[in-house]
Write an enzyme that holds these catalytic residues in place. Sequence first.
Site, PDB file in Angstrom:
ATOM      1  N   CYS A 249       0.821  -1.206   0.000  1.00 48.12           N
ATOM      2  CA  CYS A 249       0.000   0.000   0.000  1.00 48.12           C
ATOM      3  C   CYS A 249       0.864   1.269   0.000  1.00 48.12           C
ATOM      4  O   CYS A 249       1.532   1.557  -0.978  1.00 48.12           O
ATOM      5  CB  CYS A 249      -0.988  -0.040   1.158  1.00 48.12           C
ATOM      6  SG  CYS A 249      -2.380   1.097   0.956  1.00 48.12           S
ATOM      7  N   HIS A 333      -3.803  -5.454  -0.120  1.00 49.43           N
ATOM      8  CA  HIS A 333      -3.413  -5.961   1.202  1.00 49.43           C
ATOM      9  C   HIS A 333      -3.432  -7.487   1.251  1.00 49.43           C
ATOM     10  O   HIS A 333      -4.479  -8.096   1.485  1.00 49.43           O
ATOM     11  CB  HIS A 333      -4.356  -5.409   2.271  1.00 49.43           C
ATOM     12  CG  HIS A 333      -4.157  -3.959   2.545  1.00 49.43           C
ATOM     13  ND1 HIS A 333      -3.275  -3.495   3.495  1.00 49.43           N
ATOM     14  CD2 HIS A 333      -4.699  -2.862   1.963  1.00 49.43           C
ATOM     15  CE1 HIS A 333      -3.291  -2.168   3.499  1.00 49.43           C
ATOM     16  NE2 HIS A 333      -4.148  -1.764   2.579  1.00 49.43           N
ATOM     17  N   GLU A 335      -2.294  -9.253   3.582  1.00 49.81           N
ATOM     18  CA  GLU A 335      -2.485  -9.672   4.984  1.00 49.81           C
ATOM     19  C   GLU A 335      -3.927  -9.522   5.435  1.00 49.81           C
ATOM     20  O   GLU A 335      -4.230  -9.667   6.619  1.00 49.81           O
ATOM     21  CB  GLU A 335      -1.574  -8.834   5.898  1.00 49.81           C
ATOM     22  CG  GLU A 335      -2.104  -7.468   6.306  1.00 49.81           C
ATOM     23  CD  GLU A 335      -2.213  -6.441   5.187  1.00 49.81           C
ATOM     24  OE1 GLU A 335      -2.866  -5.407   5.391  1.00 49.81           O
ATOM     25  OE2 GLU A 335      -1.662  -6.675   4.098  1.00 49.81           O
TER      26      GLU A 335
END
Length: 358
Positions: A249, A333, A335
């Site tokens: 990001c 993302h 994660e």
Amino acid sequence: MVQKAYLILENGTIFEGKSFGAAGEAIGEIVFTTAMTGYLETLTDPSYYGQIVVQTFPLIGNYGVIPEDFESECPHVKAYIVRDWCQEPSNFRCEGDLDTFLKKNNIVGLYGIDTRQLTKIVRESGVMNGKIVPEGSSFGLTDLKNYTIVDAVKNTTCSEEKTFEPEGEVKRKVVLYDFGAKHNIGRELVKRGCEVTVVPAYTTAERIKELAPDGIMLSNGPGDPAENVEIIEELRKISEMKIPTFGICLGHQLLALAHGAVTHKLKYGHRGANQPAENTETGRVYITSQNHGYAVENDSLPENAKVLYVNANDGTCEGVRYLDKPAFSVQFHPEACGGPHDTDFLFDEFVSLIDANK
């Protein structure tokens, strides 16, 4: 007793709703997220610093407040807008309700407005500032138009270094730059046998050299990436060390800026858990979780960098591979919690890159 409250947009549009959470006024940049779950992660994601978040999903709060799911120690949103919130949450992990959580953290909330119409306005006109005021308050548009998010990274990064170790053998040492990092980035690295040293955003290249990490993780974070001139300069120096690096990001954007690329602000950003990212090498499309208002300009990347992923909706840059050093980055993302786990294999690619460069 339910109190009326109003949302005033920069373009003069007014929505009447009801107040929940903390009482008072709030000014911020209006953004929307399409995620159907993960409202706790949204509220505690530092990337929303300075913004008023609108949930497009109509009912929020049905599983209550679960501290284990937080992505940071506290919320960073300026205010929170929902169509309706659940007053009687039900979940075996629940430790409270949304209204109480917002009050405790002094976050102004608004519900009972047409969030669908609000989302359409933002999509058509672009991101704009908004202000929530309680009934009986006077308001003007001057302060709205002048509002700007500044020092976002400075206000969300950690103040000192801290280290997290895996339960078993330490296989690798990774430095995690905290630009407003989500907790789950560190968790994913620790899970893979990495000792993770989290460092503040303004850590120098000289200090990184002293820590001698096997790899460097550049985290997500809020605000305009180009504002972080000092950080970009240090990342430029670190890149010359050729330590395996993975950016997510804001970290992806800052790494690109350190290599001479350019970023620009999107009309209304990509926020939600259903954004399609296409791998330019394989053509495969992954469903990803995203939260960003800026993007790297594809054509601004240097010759030693290749666009690795693009957004399948608008073609914007979603990932970069650097050809002359062990480094890559993604705009989405991997994660994500809550959100799709389709791309968590990128953490495995990162540790493999570290092992190959030892």
